[in-house]
Design a protein around this motif. Structure first.
Motif, PDB file in Angstrom:
ATOM      1  N   THR A 106       0.851  -1.194   0.000  1.00 49.88           N
ATOM      2  CA  THR A 106       0.000   0.000   0.000  1.00 49.88           C
ATOM      3  C   THR A 106       0.886   1.243   0.000  1.00 49.88           C
ATOM      4  OG1 THR A 106      -0.169  -0.091   2.412  1.00 49.88           O
ATOM      5  CG2 THR A 106      -1.939  -1.144   1.154  1.00 49.88           C
ATOM      6  N   PHE A 107       1.976   1.139  -0.729  1.00 50.27           N
ATOM      7  CA  PHE A 107       2.959   2.211  -0.788  1.00 50.27           C
ATOM      8  C   PHE A 107       2.355   3.493  -1.357  1.00 50.27           C
ATOM      9  CE2 PHE A 107       7.285   3.755  -2.271  1.00 50.27           C
ATOM     10  CZ  PHE A 107       7.721   4.037  -0.996  1.00 50.27           C
ATOM     11  N   GLY A 108       1.314   3.355  -2.150  1.00 49.30           N
ATOM     12  CA  GLY A 108       0.570   4.520  -2.610  1.00 49.30           C
ATOM     13  C   GLY A 108       1.228   5.288  -3.732  1.00 49.30           C
ATOM     14  N   ILE A 109       0.898   6.559  -3.795  1.00 52.55           N
ATOM     15  CA  ILE A 109       1.350   7.425  -4.886  1.00 52.55           C
ATOM     16  C   ILE A 109       2.870   7.535  -4.847  1.00 52.55           C
ATOM     17  CG2 ILE A 109       1.301   9.762  -5.811  1.00 52.55           C
ATOM     18  CD1 ILE A 109      -1.552   9.956  -4.639  1.00 52.55           C
ATOM     19  N   ARG A 110       3.457   7.382  -6.017  1.00 50.96           N
ATOM     20  CA  ARG A 110       4.903   7.508  -6.147  1.00 50.96           C
ATOM     21  C   ARG A 110       5.203   8.203  -7.476  1.00 50.96           C
ATOM     22  NH1 ARG A 110       2.877   2.418  -6.091  1.00 50.96           N
ATOM     23  NH2 ARG A 110       3.065   1.306  -8.039  1.00 50.96           N
ATOM     24  N   LEU A 111       6.298   8.902  -7.530  1.00 52.50           N
ATOM     25  CA  LEU A 111       6.638   9.657  -8.728  1.00 52.50           C
ATOM     26  C   LEU A 111       7.120   8.754  -9.851  1.00 52.50           C
ATOM     27  CD1 LEU A 111       8.401  12.719  -7.074  1.00 52.50           C
ATOM     28  CD2 LEU A 111       6.038  12.527  -7.883  1.00 52.50           C
ATOM     29  N   THR A 112       7.753   7.634  -9.487  1.00 51.53           N
ATOM     30  CA  THR A 112       8.240   6.672 -10.476  1.00 51.53           C
ATOM     31  C   THR A 112       7.939   5.270  -9.959  1.00 51.53           C
ATOM     32  OG1 THR A 112      10.424   6.338  -9.511  1.00 51.53           O
ATOM     33  CG2 THR A 112      10.183   8.218 -10.998  1.00 51.53           C
ATOM     34  N   ASP A 113       8.229   4.265 -10.751  1.00 54.00           N
ATOM     35  CA  ASP A 113       8.083   2.896 -10.293  1.00 54.00           C
ATOM     36  C   ASP A 113       9.339   2.423  -9.577  1.00 54.00           C
ATOM     37  OD1 ASP A 113       5.506   2.514 -11.083  1.00 54.00           O
ATOM     38  OD2 ASP A 113       6.040   1.739 -13.061  1.00 54.00           O
ATOM     39  N   TYR A 114      10.230   3.345  -9.296  1.00 50.19           N
ATOM     40  CA  TYR A 114      11.452   3.027  -8.576  1.00 50.19           C
ATOM     41  C   TYR A 114      11.109   2.637  -7.134  1.00 50.19           C
ATOM     42  CZ  TYR A 114      15.760   3.684  -5.979  1.00 50.19           C
ATOM     43  OH  TYR A 114      16.829   3.499  -5.151  1.00 50.19           O
TER      44      TYR A 114
END
Length: 135
Positions: free
Chosen positions: A97-105
């Motif tokens: 549930t890491f959620g919103i992230r700027l990249t798939d990194y």
């Protein structure tokens, strides 16, 4: 199986199916009770339980740096139950549930950390449900 309360596709997820001799209420109650000791956020319904553990902000801050931060990764487990020929079919889905992230990194070592944690959640749920994991 839908992801409750999340619009961001998880980076890490794993699903399993088990059979249990327990009734749906017994399975859901046993799983909820097992995860209560994990300080999990639990929502239980008639044939469904949604469990959230970990801390998104702590993992974003500390990543895989410490053992306590690795055990506190933001993950969830959803469990659905339906009648089957030989007891009850349990469908379990564990995911980040890491959620919103700027990249798939992902943080270095995140794949192993999340996969270990997801496997641990599934093992704990299967044990509580008196179900055997196959494969």
């Amino acid at each position: 199986m839908g992801i409750v309360g999340s619009r961001t596709k998880p980076m890490f997820e794993k699903s399993e199916q088990w059979l249990s001799p327990l009734s749906p209420n017994q399975v859901l109650t046993a799983i909820s009770t097992a995860f209560a000791s994990e300080k999990a956020r639990i929502h239980q319904d008639e044939d469904f339980v949604d469990i959230r553990t970990g801390s998104n902000w702590q993992y974003r801050l500390w990543g895989n740096l410490f053992s306590w931060s690795r055990t506190n990764v933001p993950v969830a487990l959803t469990v659905r139950i339906r009648a089957a020929e030989q007891g009850y079919q349990i469908e379990a889905h564990a995911f980040d549930t890491f959620g919103i992230r700027l990249t798939d990194y992902a943080f270095f070592g995140a794949q192993e950390t999340f996969e270990d944690r997801l496997d641990g959640l599934l093992a704990m749920a299967a044990s509580a449900a008196n179900a055997s994991r196959e494969g």
